[in-house]
Write an enzyme that holds these catalytic residues in place. Structure first.
Site, short mmCIF file in Angstrom:
data_model
loop_
_atom_site.label_atom_id
_atom_site.label_comp_id
_atom_site.label_asym_id
_atom_site.label_seq_id
_atom_site.Cartn_x
_atom_site.Cartn_y
_atom_site.Cartn_z
N ASP A 31 33.31 88.43 1.33
CA ASP A 31 33.00 89.22 0.01
C ASP A 31 34.58 89.82 -0.20
OD1 ASP A 31 32.05 90.37 -2.11
OD2 ASP A 31 31.28 92.15 -1.09
N GLU A 78 22.28 83.44 -5.90
CA GLU A 78 22.61 84.51 -6.87
C GLU A 78 23.88 84.16 -7.56
OE1 GLU A 78 19.52 85.59 -5.01
OE2 GLU A 78 21.21 85.91 -3.71
N ASN A 79 24.82 83.40 -6.88
CA ASN A 79 26.04 83.25 -7.43
C ASN A 79 25.98 82.26 -8.65
OD1 ASN A 79 27.83 83.08 -4.27
ND2 ASN A 79 27.48 84.76 -5.58
N ARG A 205 25.83 96.34 1.96
CA ARG A 205 24.45 95.96 1.67
C ARG A 205 24.41 94.44 2.15
NH1 ARG A 205 27.27 96.40 -3.32
NH2 ARG A 205 27.82 94.20 -4.18
#
Length: 252
Positions: A31, A78-79, A205
């Site tokens: 990330d 989700e990307n 998260r």
């Protein structure tokens, strides 16, 4: 492989940790690539490009430590919501990374496994994933799971659909469904539970990553964007993991 800004070969000096305290399976959320590039006035894609060398360094760090499984979150379900240009770049980039690095990984004794959904994923990416799996199938030194078009909820939905189909055909009885049975329907049935869930970038998260497998994972979050992640960060995370008191719901 070294980071582009550091052409000198990194000297890997893993800490001395007893084998019993080394995580068998590390889940890595890669990330912060886009933010890293934007902070430097670059296109977001430049951060992703740098991430290729960083991932290979993470593989080397895990090999030096004796980690058996490393799962890398390369592209999530989700990307697809990102800008069309970035999605297009990431599809081509994942394909090209596999093509460039599969021989290197093979030489290191790393087995490559793909975890993710086929629908929507570019066929050229699927071909490279399957070729990397074929080439490295017999390697035993470490397994690198490339999680491409992956989502933890999607994996569980897909598993439930397969189970429901087998129940409908009479090949599986509902009374026989157990945790072990569910695991057999996941993308990689041989994947051990996650021991260390590692997320650089400062975010705290799970982002829908390996939800089933991370039920008792030790979470380690580091305040470093992934393009600046080094083998030392991996070593530090494993040291933190080794200090944890893992009770799995019991007492010691």
């Amino acid at each position: 492989m070294t980071h582009p800004e550091n052409p000198q070969k990194l000297a890997l000096n893993p800490p001395e940790i007893p084998a019993d305290f080394i995580p068998r399976h590390v889940a890595l959320v890669m990330d912060g690539n886009g933010r890293w590039a934007q902070d430097r006035g670059m296109e977001r894609t430049e951060g992703h490009k740098r991430g290729e060398a960083v991932l290979m360094d993470a593989v080397d760090a895990c090999l030096a430590l004796g980690v058996e499984y490393l799962s890398a979150y390369a592209f999530s379900t989700e990307n697809w919501r990102r800008a069309r240009g970035e999605v297009r770049f990431l599809m081509g980039f994942n394909r090209d990374v596999l093509r460039r690095q599969r021989d290197v990984l093979h030489e290191k004794g790393v087995r490559v496994v793909w975890a993710g959904r086929r629908p929507r994923l570019w066929r050229s990416v699927i071909r490279e994933l399957e070729e990397a799996e074929r080439l490295t199938a017999n390697n035993t030194r470490m397994t690198l799971v490339m999680c491409v078009n992956y989502g933890g909820r999607a994996e569980l939905v897909d598993a439930m659909k397969k189970m429901a189909e087998d129940v409908k055909r009479g090949e599986l009885s509902p009374s026989d469904i157990s945790e072990k049975q569910v695991a057999r329907y996941l993308y990689d049935p041989g994947m051990p539970d996650v021991d260390l869930f590692l997320r650089p970038s400062g975010e705290k998260r799970t982002s829908n990553f390996l939800l089933w497998q991370s039920a008792y994972a030790e979470m380690v979050y580091q305040d470093v964007l992934f393009p600046d992640f080094t083998p030392q960060h991996m070593f530090d995370a494993v040291l933190e993991y080794a200090r944890r008191d893992r009770r799995f719901g019991g007492t010691k």
